[in-house]
Design a protein around this motif. Structure first.
Motif, short mmCIF file in Angstrom:
data_model
loop_
_atom_site.label_atom_id
_atom_site.label_comp_id
_atom_site.label_asym_id
_atom_site.label_seq_id
_atom_site.Cartn_x
_atom_site.Cartn_y
_atom_site.Cartn_z
N GLN A 220 4.04 1.58 9.68
CA GLN A 220 2.66 1.90 9.30
C GLN A 220 2.35 3.37 9.58
O GLN A 220 1.74 4.05 8.76
CB GLN A 220 1.71 1.00 10.08
CG GLN A 220 0.25 1.17 9.74
CD GLN A 220 -0.62 0.21 10.52
OE1 GLN A 220 -0.14 -0.75 11.13
NE2 GLN A 220 -1.91 0.45 10.49
N ASN A 221 2.80 3.87 10.72
CA ASN A 221 2.58 5.26 11.11
C ASN A 221 3.35 6.21 10.21
O ASN A 221 2.80 7.20 9.71
CB ASN A 221 2.97 5.46 12.58
CG ASN A 221 2.63 6.84 13.07
OD1 ASN A 221 1.54 7.32 12.86
ND2 ASN A 221 3.59 7.46 13.73
N GLU A 222 4.63 5.92 10.00
CA GLU A 222 5.48 6.78 9.18
C GLU A 222 4.96 6.89 7.74
O GLU A 222 5.01 7.96 7.13
CB GLU A 222 6.91 6.23 9.16
CG GLU A 222 7.87 7.04 8.31
CD GLU A 222 9.25 6.40 8.25
OE1 GLU A 222 9.87 6.46 7.18
OE2 GLU A 222 9.68 5.83 9.27
N LEU A 223 4.45 5.80 7.22
CA LEU A 223 3.97 5.79 5.83
C LEU A 223 2.51 6.23 5.73
O LEU A 223 1.95 6.27 4.63
CB LEU A 223 4.14 4.38 5.23
CG LEU A 223 5.58 3.91 5.12
CD1 LEU A 223 5.62 2.44 4.71
CD2 LEU A 223 6.34 4.76 4.11
N ARG A 224 1.90 6.52 6.88
CA ARG A 224 0.50 6.94 6.94
C ARG A 224 -0.43 5.93 6.26
O ARG A 224 -1.32 6.28 5.49
CB ARG A 224 0.34 8.35 6.34
CG ARG A 224 1.07 9.43 7.14
CD ARG A 224 0.96 10.80 6.53
NE ARG A 224 1.51 10.98 5.19
CZ ARG A 224 2.81 11.01 4.88
NH1 ARG A 224 3.71 10.88 5.83
NH2 ARG A 224 3.21 11.18 3.64
N ILE A 225 -0.16 4.67 6.56
CA ILE A 225 -1.00 3.58 6.07
C ILE A 225 -2.16 3.48 7.05
O ILE A 225 -1.96 3.41 8.25
CB ILE A 225 -0.24 2.23 6.03
CG1 ILE A 225 1.02 2.33 5.17
CG2 ILE A 225 -1.16 1.10 5.59
CD1 ILE A 225 0.79 2.46 3.69
N GLY A 226 -3.36 3.46 6.55
CA GLY A 226 -4.54 3.38 7.42
C GLY A 226 -4.62 2.05 8.14
O GLY A 226 -3.66 1.28 8.18
N GLU A 227 -5.78 1.77 8.67
CA GLU A 227 -6.00 0.54 9.43
C GLU A 227 -5.74 -0.69 8.56
O GLU A 227 -6.13 -0.73 7.40
CB GLU A 227 -7.44 0.51 9.94
CG GLU A 227 -7.76 -0.71 10.76
CD GLU A 227 -9.22 -0.74 11.20
OE1 GLU A 227 -9.62 -1.77 11.74
OE2 GLU A 227 -9.94 0.25 11.00
N ARG B 252 0.80 -1.23 0.00
CA ARG B 252 0.00 0.00 0.00
C ARG B 252 0.82 1.28 0.00
O ARG B 252 0.28 2.35 -0.22
CB ARG B 252 -0.95 -0.01 1.19
CG ARG B 252 -2.08 -1.03 1.00
CD ARG B 252 -2.90 -1.26 2.23
NE ARG B 252 -3.49 -0.05 2.78
CZ ARG B 252 -4.21 -0.04 3.90
NH1 ARG B 252 -4.43 -1.17 4.56
NH2 ARG B 252 -4.70 1.08 4.36
N THR B 253 2.13 1.17 0.22
CA THR B 253 2.92 2.39 0.28
C THR B 253 3.02 3.06 -1.08
O THR B 253 3.07 2.40 -2.11
CB THR B 253 4.34 2.15 0.85
OG1 THR B 253 4.97 3.43 1.02
CG2 THR B 253 5.18 1.29 -0.09
N GLU C 104 5.42 5.50 -1.28
CA GLU C 104 6.78 6.02 -1.21
C GLU C 104 7.68 5.28 -2.19
O GLU C 104 7.34 4.20 -2.66
CB GLU C 104 7.33 5.88 0.22
CG GLU C 104 6.51 6.59 1.27
CD GLU C 104 6.48 8.09 1.11
OE1 GLU C 104 7.52 8.67 0.69
OE2 GLU C 104 5.44 8.70 1.39
#
Length: 168
Positions: A135-142, A83-84, A86
């Motif tokens: 997950q937080n750094e890449l702003r991946i949702g739930e 899902r990233t 980046e």
């Protein structure tokens, strides 16, 4: 899988796991069938074959996966990598920052293999910390357990216990 199970049924005395170490006077080869992780796919694909051949098996169940429906760590990693948006993943573990390219599908697959191989040797706590930070750094949702990677349900497990499937 069907061919393998038919071979076992024909050439081995297949025992439940809890009976595998019992002494035997028979010269028959013995086997135990075991599965890890309790994915629902076991119920849909393996269980019908085992039931038809009347083969016992044991499924090892990660409790958080079944009760909390938390994705397994490798499924979480797969979701994060796929899902990233980046171009690179920066992952901190063992006191170092590691950088993995993720510009294309082939790079994502390579990163998934390499990072998975590294993370498997971390403790559960360390691995969860790394995955949460990523997950937080890449702003991946739930992250959710998709149908393809869903756990067995308790009714499925109860049904299978009636057909020589044990859970541990």
């Amino acid at each position: 899988f069907v061919r393998q199970m038919r071979y076992l049924a024909k050439h081995y005395h297949v025992l439940p796991l809890d009976r595998c170490l019992e002494p035997s006077s028979s010269s028959e080869y013995r086997a135990v069938i075991a599965f890890d992780d309790a994915y629902a796919s076991f119920y849909h694909f393996a269980y019908p074959v085992l039931r038809a051949l009347r083969l016992p098996a044991t499924v090892f169940v990660p409790i958080d996966f079944i009760e909390g429906r938390m994705p397994m760590w490798w499924d979480r990693l797969r979701q994060i990598v796929s899902r990233t948006q980046e171009r690179t993943l920066r992952v901190d573990y063992h006191g170092h920052q590691h950088v993995f390219p993720v510009r294309s599908q082939s790079e994502k697959q390579q990163t998934l293999r390499m990072l998975g191989a590294e993370l498997r040797f971390l403790s559960s706590e360390e691995r969860n910390t790394v995955l949460a930070a990523l997950q937080n750094e890449l702003r991946i949702g739930e992250l959710v357990v998709g149908e393809r990677h869903a756990p067995l349900s308790l009714p499925q497990m109860r049904e299978m216990t009636k057909s020589n499937i044990a859970f541990a």
